[in-house]
Design a protein around this motif. Structure first.
Motif, PDB file in Angstrom:
ATOM      1  N   LYS A   1      27.969   5.501   2.613  1.00 29.96           N
ATOM      2  CA  LYS A   1      28.704   6.474   3.413  1.00 29.96           C
ATOM      3  C   LYS A   1      27.957   7.819   3.409  1.00 29.96           C
ATOM      4  O   LYS A   1      26.731   7.842   3.592  1.00 29.96           O
ATOM      5  CB  LYS A   1      30.155   6.587   2.926  1.00 29.96           C
ATOM      6  N   ASP A   2      28.652   8.927   3.188  1.00 27.41           N
ATOM      7  CA  ASP A   2      27.997  10.234   3.234  1.00 27.41           C
ATOM      8  C   ASP A   2      27.331  10.616   1.917  1.00 27.41           C
ATOM      9  O   ASP A   2      26.972  11.780   1.705  1.00 27.41           O
ATOM     10  CB  ASP A   2      29.005  11.320   3.617  1.00 27.41           C
ATOM     11  N   SER A   3      27.163   9.651   1.032  1.00 23.03           N
ATOM     12  CA  SER A   3      26.493   9.916  -0.242  1.00 23.03           C
ATOM     13  C   SER A   3      25.008   9.591  -0.217  1.00 23.03           C
ATOM     14  O   SER A   3      24.333   9.767  -1.233  1.00 23.03           O
ATOM     15  CB  SER A   3      27.172   9.144  -1.377  1.00 23.03           C
ATOM     16  N   GLY A   4      24.488   9.120   0.928  1.00 21.90           N
ATOM     17  CA  GLY A   4      23.049   9.019   0.996  1.00 21.90           C
ATOM     18  C   GLY A   4      22.466   7.789   1.639  1.00 21.90           C
ATOM     19  O   GLY A   4      23.181   6.906   2.128  1.00 21.90           O
ATOM     20  N   LEU A   5      21.134   7.746   1.604  1.00 13.10           N
ATOM     21  CA  LEU A   5      20.338   6.639   2.155  1.00 13.10           C
ATOM     22  C   LEU A   5      19.257   6.283   1.148  1.00 13.10           C
ATOM     23  O   LEU A   5      18.629   7.161   0.555  1.00 13.10           O
ATOM     24  CB  LEU A   5      19.654   7.052   3.463  1.00 13.10           C
ATOM     25  N   GLY A   6      19.034   4.978   0.970  1.00  6.75           N
ATOM     26  CA  GLY A   6      17.948   4.545   0.101  1.00  6.75           C
ATOM     27  C   GLY A   6      18.351   4.523  -1.362  1.00  6.75           C
ATOM     28  O   GLY A   6      19.485   4.858  -1.728  1.00  6.75           O
ATOM     29  N   ARG A   7      17.400   4.146  -2.213  1.00 12.54           N
ATOM     30  CA  ARG A   7      17.644   4.027  -3.646  1.00 12.54           C
ATOM     31  C   ARG A   7      16.504   4.632  -4.445  1.00 12.54           C
ATOM     32  O   ARG A   7      15.341   4.606  -4.038  1.00 12.54           O
ATOM     33  CB  ARG A   7      17.823   2.558  -4.050  1.00 12.54           C
ATOM     34  N   GLU A   8      16.869   5.187  -5.585  1.00 13.45           N
ATOM     35  CA  GLU A   8      15.888   5.666  -6.546  1.00 13.45           C
ATOM     36  C   GLU A   8      16.022   4.832  -7.813  1.00 13.45           C
ATOM     37  O   GLU A   8      17.045   4.185  -8.045  1.00 13.45           O
ATOM     38  CB  GLU A   8      16.103   7.154  -6.847  1.00 13.45           C
ATOM     39  N   ASN A   9      14.967   4.846  -8.637  1.00 13.04           N
ATOM     40  CA  ASN A   9      14.931   4.125  -9.914  1.00 13.04           C
ATOM     41  C   ASN A   9      14.741   2.622  -9.726  1.00 13.04           C
ATOM     42  O   ASN A   9      14.999   2.056  -8.657  1.00 13.04           O
ATOM     43  CB  ASN A   9      16.188   4.383 -10.749  1.00 13.04           C
ATOM     44  N   GLY A  10      14.297   2.006 -10.808  1.00 15.80           N
ATOM     45  CA  GLY A  10      14.102   0.569 -10.813  1.00 15.80           C
ATOM     46  C   GLY A  10      13.022   0.108  -9.843  1.00 15.80           C
ATOM     47  O   GLY A  10      12.305   0.902  -9.231  1.00 15.80           O
ATOM     48  N   LEU A  11      12.908  -1.195  -9.698  1.00 22.49           N
ATOM     49  CA  LEU A  11      11.924  -1.758  -8.772  1.00 22.49           C
ATOM     50  C   LEU A  11      12.226  -1.395  -7.332  1.00 22.49           C
ATOM     51  O   LEU A  11      11.315  -1.282  -6.505  1.00 22.49           O
ATOM     52  CB  LEU A  11      11.883  -3.281  -8.935  1.00 22.49           C
ATOM     53  N   ASP A  12      13.523  -1.192  -7.025  1.00 24.52           N
ATOM     54  CA  ASP A  12      13.896  -0.845  -5.648  1.00 24.52           C
ATOM     55  C   ASP A  12      13.256   0.462  -5.196  1.00 24.52           C
ATOM     56  O   ASP A  12      12.967   0.635  -4.012  1.00 24.52           O
ATOM     57  CB  ASP A  12      15.418  -0.740  -5.535  1.00 24.52           C
ATOM     58  N   SER A  13      13.048   1.388  -6.121  1.00 22.12           N
ATOM     59  CA  SER A  13      12.452   2.674  -5.740  1.00 22.12           C
ATOM     60  C   SER A  13      11.020   2.507  -5.266  1.00 22.12           C
ATOM     61  O   SER A  13      10.532   3.302  -4.455  1.00 22.12           O
ATOM     62  CB  SER A  13      12.495   3.643  -6.926  1.00 22.12           C
ATOM     63  N   LEU A  14      10.335   1.484  -5.757  1.00 28.11           N
ATOM     64  CA  LEU A  14       8.948   1.260  -5.349  1.00 28.11           C
ATOM     65  C   LEU A  14       8.854   0.937  -3.864  1.00 28.11           C
ATOM     66  O   LEU A  14       7.897   1.321  -3.190  1.00 28.11           O
ATOM     67  CB  LEU A  14       8.332   0.125  -6.169  1.00 28.11           C
ATOM     68  N   TYR A  15       9.853   0.203  -3.351  1.00 29.33           N
ATOM     69  CA  TYR A  15       9.833  -0.168  -1.940  1.00 29.33           C
ATOM     70  C   TYR A  15       9.879   1.071  -1.044  1.00 29.33           C
ATOM     71  O   TYR A  15       9.362   1.053   0.078  1.00 29.33           O
ATOM     72  CB  TYR A  15      11.011  -1.075  -1.609  1.00 29.33           C
ATOM     73  N   GLU A  16      10.521   2.134  -1.533  1.00 22.99           N
ATOM     74  CA  GLU A  16      10.630   3.352  -0.739  1.00 22.99           C
ATOM     75  C   GLU A  16       9.278   4.038  -0.566  1.00 22.99           C
ATOM     76  O   GLU A  16       9.094   4.850   0.342  1.00 22.99           O
ATOM     77  CB  GLU A  16      11.607   4.327  -1.416  1.00 22.99           C
ATOM     78  N   TYR A  17       8.329   3.725  -1.453  1.00 22.84           N
ATOM     79  CA  TYR A  17       7.034   4.415  -1.448  1.00 22.84           C
ATOM     80  C   TYR A  17       5.871   3.497  -1.086  1.00 22.84           C
ATOM     81  O   TYR A  17       4.714   3.851  -1.288  1.00 22.84           O
ATOM     82  CB  TYR A  17       6.778   5.040  -2.826  1.00 22.84           C
ATOM     83  N   GLN A  18       6.172   2.305  -0.553  1.00 20.66           N
ATOM     84  CA  GLN A  18       5.117   1.367  -0.226  1.00 20.66           C
ATOM     85  C   GLN A  18       5.262   0.821   1.191  1.00 20.66           C
ATOM     86  O   GLN A  18       6.374   0.627   1.681  1.00 20.66           O
ATOM     87  CB  GLN A  18       5.133   0.177  -1.204  1.00 20.66           C
TER      88      GLN A  18
ATOM     89  N   GLN B   1       0.824  -1.198   0.000  1.00 21.84           N
ATOM     90  CA  GLN B   1       0.000   0.000   0.000  1.00 21.84           C
ATOM     91  C   GLN B   1       0.864   1.256   0.000  1.00 21.84           C
ATOM     92  O   GLN B   1       1.998   1.246   0.505  1.00 21.84           O
ATOM     93  CB  GLN B   1      -0.912  -0.008   1.235  1.00 21.84           C
ATOM     94  N   PRO B   2       0.356   2.354  -0.557  1.00 28.10           N
ATOM     95  CA  PRO B   2       1.142   3.594  -0.588  1.00 28.10           C
ATOM     96  C   PRO B   2       1.379   4.162   0.804  1.00 28.10           C
ATOM     97  O   PRO B   2       0.601   3.925   1.731  1.00 28.10           O
ATOM     98  CB  PRO B   2       0.284   4.532  -1.434  1.00 28.10           C
ATOM     99  N   VAL B   3       2.459   4.896   0.939  1.00 29.55           N
ATOM    100  CA  VAL B   3       2.844   5.488   2.219  1.00 29.55           C
ATOM    101  C   VAL B   3       1.896   6.602   2.623  1.00 29.55           C
ATOM    102  O   VAL B   3       1.522   6.748   3.781  1.00 29.55           O
ATOM    103  CB  VAL B   3       4.300   6.000   2.143  1.00 29.55           C
ATOM    104  N   GLY B   4       1.508   7.446   1.659  1.00 29.38           N
ATOM    105  CA  GLY B   4       0.652   8.599   1.951  1.00 29.38           C
ATOM    106  C   GLY B   4       1.143   9.837   1.234  1.00 29.38           C
ATOM    107  O   GLY B   4       1.562   9.781   0.069  1.00 29.38           O
ATOM    108  N   VAL B   5       1.159  10.954   1.924  1.00 28.36           N
ATOM    109  CA  VAL B   5       1.669  12.204   1.350  1.00 28.36           C
ATOM    110  C   VAL B   5       3.194  12.177   1.405  1.00 28.36           C
ATOM    111  O   VAL B   5       3.785  11.921   2.451  1.00 28.36           O
ATOM    112  CB  VAL B   5       1.138  13.430   2.128  1.00 28.36           C
TER     113      VAL B   5
END
Length: 479
Positions: free
Chosen positions: A453-470, A137-141
């Motif tokens: 490291k200091d370049s970030g957290l999480g992933r964008e693009n591909g199927l992996d990006s969907l997990y960030e929003y669900q 399900q979607p996260v929300g706003v």
């Protein structure tokens, strides 16, 4: 053109502050437009609109959401020329690069449309009379904060996965390059996006970005920008459990082994470093070349760099446009001043503001090559977000990897070799979220993108990006 307006609840409106931000062409200094100077009240209205739109949008069949994204992509392709001109005029990059970026935005939307029909949960049989359903399900706003360097493509990276999975969004574009994002938002609305699903609030970081990050109704933040700002966002969200995706700075190494085709590796360094005037998080920012080929490689690289034409991005024969803003050029000047004063390397070509009346009002800086850079140089220890390329000569692959990893960043890295064993060896040891072999900066919509490291957290693009929003919901059924 839709300047002087923000997008809130399906309408382009002025800020409650009634104040505006002037947008200037970084190549000419010419005023080209203005956008509202948004504030926390505007953010609140946008978040409320997104919250109101969420139930209906999230209830829509994913494939129907994907169709809207696809229709928007078609419109973007039809209007690519005009959109590219807007992007060049506010950001500074050459027109061809701007057009490629706009088409890249369309490609991202098409990708998420393509996978929309496959968005589904799972079924787990447990016994003859029991089973489990796994719902996604979607996260929300969601909130998205876009930088000025590649505003179109990064908007696509955030809007595409968020909307196709049923979330609604409030987006804050950069205050120096907001016109492209506003234009693309308008196209999404035209393509049938219901009001309130995507809202755009323009303004500065402290007045718009921080209220967006801290709003309790916003369940996820996706930010692309500097590591320092990313740390600030992490601090602001530390008192909550909202999700954050941070795509931050980088100091990408490029390792050139002694078995490469030298001309190919030279072109790779030029494209990887000087695209978008070096203002790309995954640009080649540190070059390590084996000593057995170093002299020939540096000679050819210097010749190629010194031949790059700097100028207004609207001119067809220009290779490199200006830096986006005054502060960015001042950083280049400051970093090169430290290099010269501390004898941190030898300037082979460039390292100055170009001369001529065509450069007087813009933020231009010549493409620069610095060789024999010392280990503690500012060019290796800090992120250099502009057209400066430091070169370090190394004995072998182990030394190159050791120096490549000697940084707080871990976004991307590339290895140039014809030997698959060398490539495999380096890939396993390089501390980065992305490793390219015989290429650099490629980031298609199909594959995950992000750093360590200091370049970030999480992933964008591909199927992996969907997990960030669900969100995952487990349903246990006993019949």
């Amino acid at each position: 053109m839709i300047a002087m307006r923000m997008l809130i609840d399906g309408e382009f409106i002025e800020s409650s502050s009634k104040e505006t931000i002037g947008i200037k062409n970084p190549a000419t200094g010419e005023f080209i437009d203005s956008v509202p100077l948004g504030n926390s009240d505007d953010v609140g209205r946008a978040v409320d609109a997104a919250e109101k739109a969420f139930d209906d949008w999230s209830a829509m069949v994913p494939r129907e959401r994907g169709k809207i994204l696809f229709k928007a992509a078609q419109i973007v392709r039809e209007r690519a020329r005009g959109l590219a001109e807007i992007l060049t005029s506010e950001q500074g990059k050459p027109y061809k690069e701007a057009r490629d970026e706009v088409l890249g935005f369309a490609n991202v939307l098409e990708y998420y449309n393509g996978i929309s029909a496959s968005l589904q949960g799972g079924f787990v049989p447990l016994a003859s009379d029991r089973y489990c359903m796994v719902l996604k399900q979607p996260v929300g706003v969601c909130g998205a904060i876009i930088p000025w360097n590649v505003p179109a493509i990064l908007m696509g990276w955030k809007v595409g996965p968020a909307l196709v999975t049923g979330n609604t969004m409030v987006l804050k574009p950069s205050s120096t390059s907001p016109l492209t994002d506003l234009s693309l938002a308008s196209i999404l609305t035209e393509a049938g996006l219901p009001k309130g699903v995507l809202n755009v609030v323009t303004g500065h970081g402290q007045a718009v970005g921080e209220p967006l990050v801290t709003n309790s109704k916003v369940r996820k933040i996706s930010f692309t920008g500097s590591t320092e700002t990313g740390m600030r966002i992490k601090e602001l969200t530390s008192g909550s459990l909202k999700r954050i995706t941070l795509e931050l700075g980088g100091s990408d190494p490029m390792i050139v082994c002694d078995d490469v085709d030298i001309d190919t590796a030279v072109e790779g360094a030029v494209r990887g470093r000087f695209y978008n005037c070096g203002q790309t998080c995954t640009a080649v920012k540190r070059l390590f070349v084996f000593e057995s080929i170093a002299e020939e490689y540096i000679r050819k690289l210097s010749s190629r760099i010194s031949g790059l034409k700097v100028g207004n991005g609207m001119n067809k024969d220009v290779d490199i446009g200006p830096l986006n803003n005054y502060d960015q050029r001042e950083k280049m000047i400051s970093q090169m001043k430290r290099v010269r004063e501390n004898n941190e390397g030898i300037v082979v070509t460039g390292g100055k503001i170009p001369e001529g009346p065509q450069y007087d009002n813009g933020f231009f800086y010549t493409p620069t090559l610095v060789r024999d850079v010392i280990k503690d140089s500012v060019l290796l220890k800090e992120e250099v977000f502009g057209p400066i390329l430091p070169v370090v000569v190394v004995k072998d692959l182990d030394e190159a990897i050791e120096l490549a990893n000697d940084t707080r960043y871990g976004l991307g890295a590339s290895v140039w070799t014809r030997d698959i064993k060398k490539a495999t060896y380096a890939t396993a040891r390089l501390q980065s979220g992305i490793v390219w072999i015989n290429q650099h900066t490629k980031a298609p919509a199909d594959v995950p993108f992000g750093g360590i490291k200091d370049s970030g957290l999480g992933r964008e693009n591909g199927l992996d990006s969907l997990y960030e929003y669900q969100e995952i919901k487990t349903v246990m059924v006993n019949v």
